[in-house]
Write a protein that holds these residues in place. Structure first.
Motif, PDB file in Angstrom:
ATOM      1  N   GLY A  67     -77.315  37.489  38.691  1.00  0.00           N
ATOM      2  CA  GLY A  67     -78.577  37.847  39.308  1.00  0.00           C
ATOM      3  C   GLY A  67     -78.420  38.807  40.466  1.00  0.00           C
ATOM      4  N   CYS A  98     -78.838  29.265  39.839  1.00  0.00           N
ATOM      5  CA  CYS A  98     -78.801  30.440  38.980  1.00  0.00           C
ATOM      6  C   CYS A  98     -77.709  30.269  37.923  1.00  0.00           C
ATOM      7  CB  CYS A  98     -78.559  31.619  39.910  1.00  0.00           C
ATOM      8  SG  CYS A  98     -78.612  33.225  39.204  1.00  0.00           S
ATOM      9  N   ARG A 141     -89.500  35.310  36.183  1.00  0.00           N
ATOM     10  CA  ARG A 141     -89.907  36.460  36.978  1.00  0.00           C
ATOM     11  C   ARG A 141     -90.858  37.345  36.194  1.00  0.00           C
ATOM     12  NH1 ARG A 141     -85.408  34.393  37.538  1.00  0.00           N
ATOM     13  NH2 ARG A 141     -84.302  34.421  39.515  1.00  0.00           N
TER      14      ARG A 141
END
Ligand SMILES: Nc1nc2c(c(=O)[nH]1)N[C@H]1C(S)=C(S)[C@@H](COP(=O)(O)OP(=O)(O)OC[C@H]3O[C@@H](n4cnc5c(=O)[nH]c(N)nc54)[C@H](O)[C@@H]3O)O[C@H]1N2
Ligand SMILES: Nc1nc2c(c(=O)[nH]1)N[C@H]1C(S)=C(S)[C@@H](COP(=O)(O)OP(=O)(O)OC[C@H]3O[C@@H](n4cnc5c(=O)[nH]c(N)nc54)[C@H](O)[C@@H]3O)O[C@H]1N2
Ligand SMILES: [Mo]
Length: 762
Positions: A405, A182, A653
């Motif tokens: 995130g 990430c 996403r």
């Protein structure tokens, strides 16, 4: 290609669609009334911190300080649906592997500790103590570095601190976490340039900024509460917002606040981005170089003519290192090269640079579109280069804002979840727990996968998350799990990682942060760190879903006691009885960051960690903020020269998911319904490749390493995306990412630039 101002026909984030989606999520989980009452406590100083994203929690929250996706995350956790042991009696793991990700999690909350029975291929209920004892017995004889302790970024500061200490007392730094997939490009990139591992922007800065630049973040879906700050900046002070994103993301185009009745009734919406640049996937270093080149050359001209300088020379002289080399590299970069790699015109880049040049204080915000590339670390450093040119670090309204995130992913790093031994205060651990913390570097996520493939890893403990699904190269990885001696998953819901188990496997169900956590010392609270470096207390408010659930701290303590026994002289039971004692231990380990932790954790808006860069103190090797010359404008060394056949695939996403948790198959903002097996292409590319709308294709990775990587059954859709780029969903397309296709230095899998070709299916 060029800068565009907003057209009124564009889609809007928020609005009635959002309000309806909240109600429908609660209804689907059969918690309409209870959920609605609970949501009034979400992200409030006296309530629980949302389990969704990590965006800042304001001191003066809105009456309802949650977004549509935060409400979905809450509904998903407090669902009245449960998975009792009977369910497992009726299904083997092999059968369950046929289920989709959505179907697996949808069945509800896990209710009892389970152990996999090899004879029946089923999970069966087992007592907690028996589970802990057996796991401890199996871990003890292993070489500590053959066990991996993974964490997904939801676990609280208290749990994370205990877990990291447990792993180190056991003898390993094998503490990979979701951050490795990430913002690790941030954690590696920023310390070298500005001497801090996290962003410098706070909520207050939004009230002072004159300009915002967004790179590779889908704010409307992934940090929707930030839209309030963006809306305020646009409406109250007409702050320009310049976005770089291959897709025209609705949340960054316009917003209608679903919690403002007037806006809902009148249909009024706020234009968010004042310029929108559809940069080529992987073209950000080049785009940022274009901005920097313009500023440096405009400054050269201004100074030659005795005009007002464009750069902040006083700041550069006093606070930075490496400016001349960087400026020279930018002067010699050709516009041709920049335009080709960025996929944007010089005019468009200059238009953006001119706005930035006029701002007294500017901030840059970014997400996975920047970090999940082979050049992810360089992308991050190009951002600090741009900021440093005009002294945009360490003054109100300015700074860098990596939008994190998971809700506590930043905090876990702060309290010891890291594979890097130089990032932890070993001296403090020695003083407190009388042991020498292991000194060899542990495995990060990619290295853990390599270790699972080559047999070095024998045991895998997962504190939350869905490791097998979130990581790359599924077809190589999935068979390898069966070779492990032991897999243990601490989880709220069933997912595919639990079904890809080792020879002995446990499934340990835990409380969600939203649930009331009763211990010997009374109801407990936990804490988290948000994306802006503020720490908040969080108190569960919902009755637990099952009497058998244990809290994460209790599970970690149970595992630790059974495995490391009295090592470290930790009174694990006392810690579980009262988490304030864990916070005292955190404070003793990190006194500068967590001074008066227990007292300050309930401060409205949280309490902020000290950050040198915010005060223009540079904790770097040079003692200054460093400019870094980019090594290359080539987006991706694994990408073959464009021959017309190879496309660059980004995986992102959708609106109805939280990472591998798929709430529904729709992506409302982007107009995709009822399926995630789609691939979006530029219309010209479709024509050249002989593909039509709704054709079904197989995507194949271009990698000459002897492995075939394919995902079939993808339906083609024409989409507004730059030529040569393709877009599909994570995690469905993770089988296409080679394990070695990761960011240099940070090893973040390059999920945003996978070289693929397409084969039409009959
Ligand atoms: N509702 C919800 N919220 C979430 C999550 C969730 O799954 N659901 N996940 C959480 C987590 S763990 C994280 S890390 C964050 C992720 O939040 P984001 O950082 O927004 O991640 P993605 O969804 O992968 O979207 C990446 C964005 O970058 C753009 N992009 C892709 N490639 C490039 C590129 O080369 N250059 C540029 N400039 N842009 C590019 C894409 O078009 C997309 O808009 O959200 C967190 N919040
Ligand atoms: N192709 C591609 N791959 C990616 C990405 C991408 O953009 N593209 N993004 C990457 C990123 S940014 C991230 S952060 C990772 C995410 O990787 P992970 O963090 O490993 O995955 P999640 O999907 O967030 O984990 C969901 C599971 O966590 C468990 N869970 C939920 N809540 C709790 C809790 O409170 N406690 C415990 N113990 N368990 C809980 C549930 O069982 C649920 O099934 O994926 C990465 N993978
Ligand atoms: Mo993430």
């Amino acid at each position: 290609m060029s800068a565009q101002t907003e057209k009124s026909s564009s889609p809007t984030a928020g609005g009635w669609g959002s309000a309806k989606a909240v109600v429908s999520s609660l209804a689907k989980e059969h918690v309409l009334l209870h959920g609605a009452a609970l949501l009034t406590h979400q992200n409030k100083p006296d309530g629980y911190m949302c389990v969704g994203c990590s965006w800042a929690k304001p001191a003066h929250p809105h009456p309802l300080e949650f977004c549509e996706n935060g409400a979905k995350a809450t509904a998903w956790d407090i669902t009245s649906k449960t998975v009792p042991p009977d369910f497992f009696a009726a299904h083997t793991c092999t059968q369950l592997l046929e289920w989709s990700d959505h179907d697996l999690e949808k069945i509800g909350r896990l209710t009892a500790p389970m152990r996999w029975n090899a004879a029946t291929d089923k999970y069966e209920a087992i007592g907690w103590q028996e589970a802990f004892d057996d796991i401890g017995r199996r871990l003890q004889p292993l070489e500590p570095d053959s066990a991996v302790f993974y964490t997904s970024g939801r676990a609280s500061l208290e749990t994370s601190y205990m877990y990291a200490l447990f792993a180190r007392l056991y003898g390993t730094n094998n503490l990979p976490d979701s951050s490795n997939m990430c913002h690790e490009s941030t954690s590696v990139g920023l310390p070298k340039t500005i001497g801090v591992p996290v962003g410098t922007v706070t909520l207050e800065d939004f009230e002072h900024t004159d300009c915002m630049l967004f790179f590779g973040h889908n704010t409307g879906t992934n940090a929707p509460r930030m839209l309030h700050q963006l809306q305020d900046a646009r409406e109250q002070r007409d702050v320009p917002i310049i976005t770089f994103n291959p897709l025209r993301e609705p949340g960054l185009i316009a917003f209608r606040n679903p919690q403002a009745p007037a806006e809902m009734m009148t249909g009024k919406k706020t234009q968010i981005s004042t310029q929108y640049h559809q940069v080529k996937v992987g073209g950000d270093t080049a785009a940022l170089a274009g901005l920097c080149k313009y500023l440096i050359e405009a400054d050269d001209r201004a100074r030659a003519q005795g005009g007002v300088p464009v750069l902040d020379h006083a700041f550069i002289a006093e606070h930075t290192h490496g400016f001349e080399a960087f400026a020279e590299a930018m002067r010699s970069a050709s516009w041709d090269q920049i335009e080709r790699h960025a996929g944007l015109t010089r005019a468009a880049l200059e238009a953006a640079a001119r706005v930035y040049a006029q701002a007294k204080a500017a901030m840059v915000l970014y997400g996975m579109g920047l970090t999940q590339h082979r050049n992810g670390v360089q992308n991050v450093q190009m951002i600090t280069n741009l900021l440093l040119l005009r002294g945009n670090i360490g003054k109100p309204g300015a700074g860098v804002c990596p939008v994190r995130g998971h809700s506590n992913v930043q905090g876990q790093r702060t309290v010891g979840i890291t594979e890097k031994p130089d990032k932890i205060p070993a001296d403090k651990l020695k003083a407190l727990y009388h042991f020498d913390s292991p000194t060899s570097k542990g495995m990060n996520t990619v290295e853990a996968c390599e270790g699972i493939l080559d047999g070095r890893v024998k045991a895998f403990i997962g504190l939350g998350g869905n490791f097998a699904r979130a990581t790359p190269d599924h077809s190589r990885m999935e068979p390898a799990w069966a070779t492990l001696d032991l897999t243990v998953s601490v989880a709220t819901k069933l997912n595919r990682s639990h079904l890809l188990h080792g020879r002995v496997s446990y499934l340990l169900p835990c409380l969600s942060r939203i649930e009331i956590d009763r211990q010997a010392g009374g109801e407990q609270a936990v804490s988290v760190e948000d994306s802006t470096g503020c720490f908040h207390g969080s108190k569960g408010r919902s009755e637990p879903n099952s009497d058998l659930l244990l809290s994460e701290p209790a599970i970690v303590a149970g595992l630790a006691k059974a495995t490391v026994g009295a090592r470290g002289n930790v009174d694990w039971d006392a810690w579980v009885a009262d988490y304030a004692r864990v916070r005292d231990a955190i404070e003793a380990t990190y006194p500068d960051i967590f001074k008066d932790f227990n007292a300050r954790m309930w401060s409205p808006g949280g309490f902020h960690r000290p950050l040198g860069a915010s005060e223009r103190r540079w904790n770097t090797e040079t003692g200054k903020a460093n400019f870094v010359v980019p090594e290359t404008y080539d987006e991706d060394p694994d990408m073959p020269e464009h021959d017309g056949q190879v496309l660059r695939l980004m995986t992102t996403r959708g609106d109805s998911q939280f990472n591998t948790t798929i709430y529904a198959l729709d992506d409302r903002f982007r107009g995709i319904k009822g399926t995630r097996k789609v691939i979006m292409l530029n219309a010209d590319d479709m024509q050249r490749l002989g593909l039509a709308e709704k054709d079904v294709v197989t995507a194949c990775t271009v990698a000459h390493d002897g492995y075939d990587r394919e995902v079939s059954g993808l339906e083609v859709r024409a989409f507004d995306i730059p030529a040569g780029c393709a877009w599909s969903y994570y995690p469905e397309c993770n089988p296409l990412i080679p394990l070695w296709h990761y960011a240099k230095e940070s090893k973040v899998p390059a999920a945003k630039s996978i070289p693929i070709t397409l084969r039409k299916q009959a």
